[in-house]
Motif scaffolding. Structure first.
Motif, PDB file in Angstrom:
ATOM      1  N   HIS A  14       0.795  -1.249   0.096  1.00  0.00           N
ATOM      2  CA  HIS A  14      -0.090  -0.027  -0.122  1.00  0.00           C
ATOM      3  C   HIS A  14       0.835   1.228   0.007  1.00  0.00           C
ATOM      4  O   HIS A  14       0.447   2.130  -0.743  1.00  0.00           O
ATOM      5  CB  HIS A  14      -0.942  -0.280   1.067  1.00  0.00           C
ATOM      6  CG  HIS A  14      -2.075   1.007   1.059  1.00  0.00           C
ATOM      7  ND1 HIS A  14      -1.972   2.090   1.865  1.00  0.00           N
ATOM      8  CD2 HIS A  14      -3.110   0.995   0.466  1.00  0.00           C
ATOM      9  CE1 HIS A  14      -2.989   2.742   1.633  1.00  0.00           C
ATOM     10  NE2 HIS A  14      -3.782   2.359   0.646  1.00  0.00           N
ATOM     11  N   GLU A  15       1.953   1.393   0.688  1.00  0.00           N
ATOM     12  CA  GLU A  15       2.873   2.327   0.781  1.00  0.00           C
ATOM     13  C   GLU A  15       3.504   2.495  -0.477  1.00  0.00           C
ATOM     14  O   GLU A  15       3.727   3.576  -1.138  1.00  0.00           O
ATOM     15  CB  GLU A  15       3.987   2.246   1.758  1.00  0.00           C
ATOM     16  CG  GLU A  15       3.603   2.134   3.106  1.00  0.00           C
ATOM     17  CD  GLU A  15       4.696   1.920   4.308  1.00  0.00           C
ATOM     18  OE1 GLU A  15       5.669   1.548   4.092  1.00  0.00           O
ATOM     19  OE2 GLU A  15       4.203   1.729   5.245  1.00  0.00           O
ATOM     20  N   LYS A  19       3.300   5.903  -3.027  1.00  0.00           N
ATOM     21  CA  LYS A  19       4.352   6.764  -3.511  1.00  0.00           C
ATOM     22  C   LYS A  19       4.297   6.739  -5.036  1.00  0.00           C
ATOM     23  O   LYS A  19       4.481   7.785  -5.799  1.00  0.00           O
ATOM     24  CB  LYS A  19       5.463   5.807  -3.256  1.00  0.00           C
ATOM     25  CG  LYS A  19       6.011   6.168  -1.839  1.00  0.00           C
ATOM     26  CD  LYS A  19       7.193   5.304  -1.698  1.00  0.00           C
ATOM     27  CE  LYS A  19       7.661   5.327   0.046  1.00  0.00           C
ATOM     28  NZ  LYS A  19       8.705   4.533   0.198  1.00  0.00           N
ATOM     29  N   SER A  20       3.740   5.652  -5.978  1.00  0.00           N
ATOM     30  CA  SER A  20       3.436   5.688  -7.268  1.00  0.00           C
ATOM     31  C   SER A  20       2.402   6.747  -7.438  1.00  0.00           C
ATOM     32  O   SER A  20       2.536   7.579  -8.662  1.00  0.00           O
ATOM     33  CB  SER A  20       3.191   4.411  -7.823  1.00  0.00           C
ATOM     34  OG  SER A  20       4.063   3.300  -7.585  1.00  0.00           O
ATOM     35  N   ALA A  21       1.354   6.709  -6.807  1.00  0.00           N
ATOM     36  CA  ALA A  21       0.173   7.771  -7.157  1.00  0.00           C
ATOM     37  C   ALA A  21       0.853   9.083  -7.009  1.00  0.00           C
ATOM     38  O   ALA A  21       0.200  10.024  -7.880  1.00  0.00           O
ATOM     39  CB  ALA A  21      -0.883   7.120  -5.881  1.00  0.00           C
ATOM     40  N   LEU A  40      -5.467   1.917  -6.158  1.00  0.00           N
ATOM     41  CA  LEU A  40      -6.047   2.650  -5.134  1.00  0.00           C
ATOM     42  C   LEU A  40      -7.565   3.098  -5.521  1.00  0.00           C
ATOM     43  O   LEU A  40      -7.877   3.091  -6.944  1.00  0.00           O
ATOM     44  CB  LEU A  40      -5.328   3.974  -4.668  1.00  0.00           C
ATOM     45  CG  LEU A  40      -3.777   3.652  -4.403  1.00  0.00           C
ATOM     46  CD1 LEU A  40      -3.244   5.005  -4.138  1.00  0.00           C
ATOM     47  CD2 LEU A  40      -3.816   3.032  -2.997  1.00  0.00           C
ATOM     48  N   SER A  41      -8.260   3.623  -4.712  1.00  0.00           N
ATOM     49  CA  SER A  41      -9.751   4.068  -4.959  1.00  0.00           C
ATOM     50  C   SER A  41      -9.552   5.578  -5.517  1.00  0.00           C
ATOM     51  O   SER A  41      -8.815   6.372  -5.018  1.00  0.00           O
ATOM     52  CB  SER A  41     -10.795   3.857  -3.672  1.00  0.00           C
ATOM     53  OG  SER A  41     -10.277   4.741  -2.990  1.00  0.00           O
ATOM     54  N   ILE A  42     -10.740   6.006  -6.188  1.00  0.00           N
ATOM     55  CA  ILE A  42     -10.439   7.463  -6.622  1.00  0.00           C
ATOM     56  C   ILE A  42     -10.495   8.460  -5.305  1.00  0.00           C
ATOM     57  O   ILE A  42      -9.905   9.163  -5.367  1.00  0.00           O
ATOM     58  CB  ILE A  42     -11.580   7.601  -7.613  1.00  0.00           C
ATOM     59  CG1 ILE A  42     -11.319   7.086  -8.920  1.00  0.00           C
ATOM     60  CG2 ILE A  42     -11.715   9.243  -8.018  1.00  0.00           C
ATOM     61  CD1 ILE A  42     -12.407   7.172  -9.969  1.00  0.00           C
ATOM     62  N   GLU A  43     -11.364   7.699  -4.372  1.00  0.00           N
ATOM     63  CA  GLU A  43     -11.354   8.675  -3.208  1.00  0.00           C
ATOM     64  C   GLU A  43     -10.060   8.722  -2.444  1.00  0.00           C
ATOM     65  O   GLU A  43      -9.587   9.804  -2.103  1.00  0.00           O
ATOM     66  CB  GLU A  43     -12.287   7.909  -2.216  1.00  0.00           C
ATOM     67  CG  GLU A  43     -13.796   8.267  -2.708  1.00  0.00           C
ATOM     68  CD  GLU A  43     -14.253   7.134  -3.607  1.00  0.00           C
ATOM     69  OE1 GLU A  43     -13.567   6.043  -3.769  1.00  0.00           O
ATOM     70  OE2 GLU A  43     -15.174   7.374  -4.451  1.00  0.00           O
ATOM     71  N   GLU A  47      -7.807  12.250  -1.783  1.00  0.00           N
ATOM     72  CA  GLU A  47      -7.287  12.683  -0.493  1.00  0.00           C
ATOM     73  C   GLU A  47      -5.704  12.922  -0.761  1.00  0.00           C
ATOM     74  O   GLU A  47      -5.287  13.775   0.034  1.00  0.00           O
ATOM     75  CB  GLU A  47      -7.550  11.478   0.359  1.00  0.00           C
ATOM     76  CG  GLU A  47      -8.816  11.472   0.917  1.00  0.00           C
ATOM     77  CD  GLU A  47      -9.158  10.192   2.057  1.00  0.00           C
ATOM     78  OE1 GLU A  47      -8.244   9.898   2.449  1.00  0.00           O
ATOM     79  OE2 GLU A  47     -10.413   9.810   1.949  1.00  0.00           O
ATOM     80  N   LEU A  48      -4.962  12.063  -1.294  1.00  0.00           N
ATOM     81  CA  LEU A  48      -3.730  12.300  -1.626  1.00  0.00           C
ATOM     82  C   LEU A  48      -3.424  13.672  -2.208  1.00  0.00           C
ATOM     83  O   LEU A  48      -2.188  14.231  -2.017  1.00  0.00           O
ATOM     84  CB  LEU A  48      -3.191  10.956  -2.220  1.00  0.00           C
ATOM     85  CG  LEU A  48      -2.658   9.713  -1.635  1.00  0.00           C
ATOM     86  CD1 LEU A  48      -2.520   8.626  -2.684  1.00  0.00           C
ATOM     87  CD2 LEU A  48      -1.780   9.759  -0.525  1.00  0.00           C
ATOM     88  N   ASP A  49      -4.113  13.842  -3.216  1.00  0.00           N
ATOM     89  CA  ASP A  49      -3.752  14.937  -4.077  1.00  0.00           C
ATOM     90  C   ASP A  49      -4.121  16.261  -3.077  1.00  0.00           C
ATOM     91  O   ASP A  49      -3.270  17.288  -3.187  1.00  0.00           O
ATOM     92  CB  ASP A  49      -4.700  15.210  -5.347  1.00  0.00           C
ATOM     93  CG  ASP A  49      -4.357  16.240  -6.192  1.00  0.00           C
ATOM     94  OD1 ASP A  49      -3.250  16.533  -6.385  1.00  0.00           O
ATOM     95  OD2 ASP A  49      -5.397  16.567  -7.192  1.00  0.00           O
TER      96      ASP A  49
END
Length: 54
Positions: A14-15, A19-21, A40-43, A47-49
């Protein structure tokens, strides 16, 4: 012991996906593609963005 190793493996995967995302978001890819390729989910991608440094 096996369950602990599985959990650690899943957390590491997941980590790596996160990082890729983040890299894909920096390159300007749309949320849908980032979610698809990072697994990952779009949500989660949104959130990352929102959390990434400006």
């Amino acid at each position: 012991m096996c369950r602990a190793m599985e959990k650690m493996r899943d957390e590491t995967a997941h980590e790596t996906s996160i990082k890729s995302a983040l890299t894909m978001l920096e390159d300007g890819l749309p949320y849908e593609k980032v979610a698809k390729y990072a697994g990952l989910s779009i949500e989660e991608v949104k959130e990352l963005d929102a959390k990434k440094p400006a």
